[in-house]
Design an enzyme around this catalytic site. Structure first.
Site, PDB file in Angstrom:
ATOM      1  N   GLY A 100      -2.451  -6.483   3.264  1.00 56.04           N
ATOM      2  CA  GLY A 100      -3.518  -5.569   3.559  1.00 56.04           C
ATOM      3  C   GLY A 100      -4.510  -4.836   2.565  1.00 56.04           C
ATOM      4  O   GLY A 100      -4.829  -5.506   1.497  1.00 56.04           O
ATOM      5  N   GLU A 101      -4.085  -3.823   2.737  1.00 56.34           N
ATOM      6  CA  GLU A 101      -5.077  -2.586   1.812  1.00 56.34           C
ATOM      7  C   GLU A 101      -6.477  -2.849   2.183  1.00 56.34           C
ATOM      8  O   GLU A 101      -7.042  -2.621   1.280  1.00 56.34           O
ATOM      9  CB  GLU A 101      -3.957  -2.102   1.105  1.00 56.34           C
ATOM     10  CG  GLU A 101      -2.407  -1.858   1.174  1.00 56.34           C
ATOM     11  CD  GLU A 101      -2.107  -1.059   0.183  1.00 56.34           C
ATOM     12  OE1 GLU A 101      -2.779  -1.145  -1.182  1.00 56.34           O
ATOM     13  OE2 GLU A 101      -0.867  -1.029   0.176  1.00 56.34           O
TER      14      GLU A 101
END
Length: 374
Positions: free
Chosen positions: A323-324
């Site tokens: 993610g991120e």
């Protein structure tokens, strides 16, 4: 903030990208002194940029921004992730803000701005700077296998928060958004949304997320199965679906995607979370996916099903599942290269020595010095 939202308006607000600009971009590729199709995927990316910018020659990408929506999910308490359900999301937000997270390092490397939007982190609202948490909807969310993630009012508030962020970025001159998320338990929520919208069972959309083992996968699969039962009765109402089995980040990202398309702001999607939100958004405005690119494939089965339904092909197959926005951000240099190659040469910014600093080559020992060491 307004407490209502008319989803029907997006069908008329979201226009198709400029097809004449796309054709002009394709013709410009043919005018370059190169073999036909010699630049491969760069040519398709450049033509897409021409269409979403409505311009040929393409304008170089000089104001890209990574936008991360952060929230916690009650389903994490079941034990569906290797990450800690308590405090895990807040620690990741802090790492992004202090510049140590991978996305922060890479954003600096590629010259992209970085913004975190806390819409539902389970932390004290004063733990982050006011600018980060000014769109906070609630602290955490409900456990979606047993209860709604949000109330209807909270879902609308989160959706409108995402719209407001899109407006702010468009007004600030952002020319490309790299979209990401921060939240423990989010891949479970994404699997539920994709499974419900694609009509598949839990096992077909449940992935390994944070790197879970077989036992945890079975727990996660059961959580997705139970949540799907709660999702199916509200499939016809996208806001009700996001309230029942989504979360503040999912509602905000869906609103962000739709408003970005309405404002003609192109977006690069990251992982299964943004893919799930894109699938919900497509139900509201069928032209919207033409304003998005899939940055990379993570290996999550739910993401693959969502992209198949959206007819989006990932730019890269990096299998980055953290993610991120990290995976999507790694597509930025390719998009920048496509834009620069298709732009007027005089428009392409050149990094000067003063900007990058002097490069001192390392001094290597001479042969004589190496022999003398012996």
């Amino acid at each position: 903030m307004d407490t209502t939202v008319d989803l029907d308006t997006f069908s008329s607000l979201v226009e198709r990208p400029d097809e004449s600009a796309r054709r002009a971009g394709e013709e410009r590729w043919q005018q370059l002194d190169k073999p036909r199709g010699g630049l491969g995927q760069l040519e398709e990316l450049g033509s897409w940029l021409a269409s979403v910018q409505g311009s040929s020659p393409v304008r170089p990408l000089t104001a890209a921004k990574v936008v991360l929506f952060a929230a916690d999910h009650g389903i994490a308490a079941v034990g569906v992730s290797e990450l800690p359900a308590q405090g895990g999301t807040a620690r990741r937000v802090h790492a992004v803000l202090d510049g140590t997270a991978p996305v922060a390092v890479l954003a600096r490397r590629y010259g992209a701005g970085l913004r975190v939007v806390d819409v539902g982190v389970d932390a004290d609202p004063h733990e982050f700077p006011a600018e980060v948490s000014r769109f906070r909807v609630r602290r955490g969310s409900g456990r979606i296998d047993l209860a709604d993630a949000l109330t209807e009012a909270e879902a609308i508030k989160a959706f409108r928060a995402g719209m407001a962020v899109a407006d702010e970025e468009a007004d600030a001159g952002t020319d490309l958004v790299v979209l990401g998320d921060l939240g423990v338990g989010s891949t479970t929520v994404a699997a539920v949304l994709v499974g419900a919208l694609c009509g598949t069972d839990a096992a077909a959309v449940t992935g390994r997320g944070s790197g879970i083992d077989d036992r945890t996968w079975m727990v996660k699969c059961a959580a997705v199965r139970d949540s799907l039962r709660r999702a199916r009765p509200v499939l016809g109402d996208q806001l009700a679906l996001l309230a029942a089995v989504g979360g503040a980040d999912f509602a905000a990202i869906t609103g962000f995607l739709l408003q970005s398309a309405a404002r003609k702001l192109p977006v690069v999607l990251d992982g299964v979370v943004s893919a799930a939100c894109a699938l919900v958004a497509q139900r509201i405005a069928f032209r919207a996916p033409e304003w998005w690119r899939a940055g990379q494939s993570t290996g999550e089965p739910a993401q693959a099903k969502a992209y198949d339904r959206l007819t989006l092909t990932p730019v890269q197959g990096l299998a980055i599942s953290m993610g991120e926005g990290v995976g999507a951000l790694l597509a930025l240099p390719l998009l920048q290269a496509a834009a620069d190659t298709l732009a007027e040469p005089s428009d392409v910014p050149a990094m000067t020595v003063a900007e990058r600093g002097p490069v001192e080559p390392p001094r290597l020992p001479t042969a004589a010095e190496l022999l003398n060491r012996g």
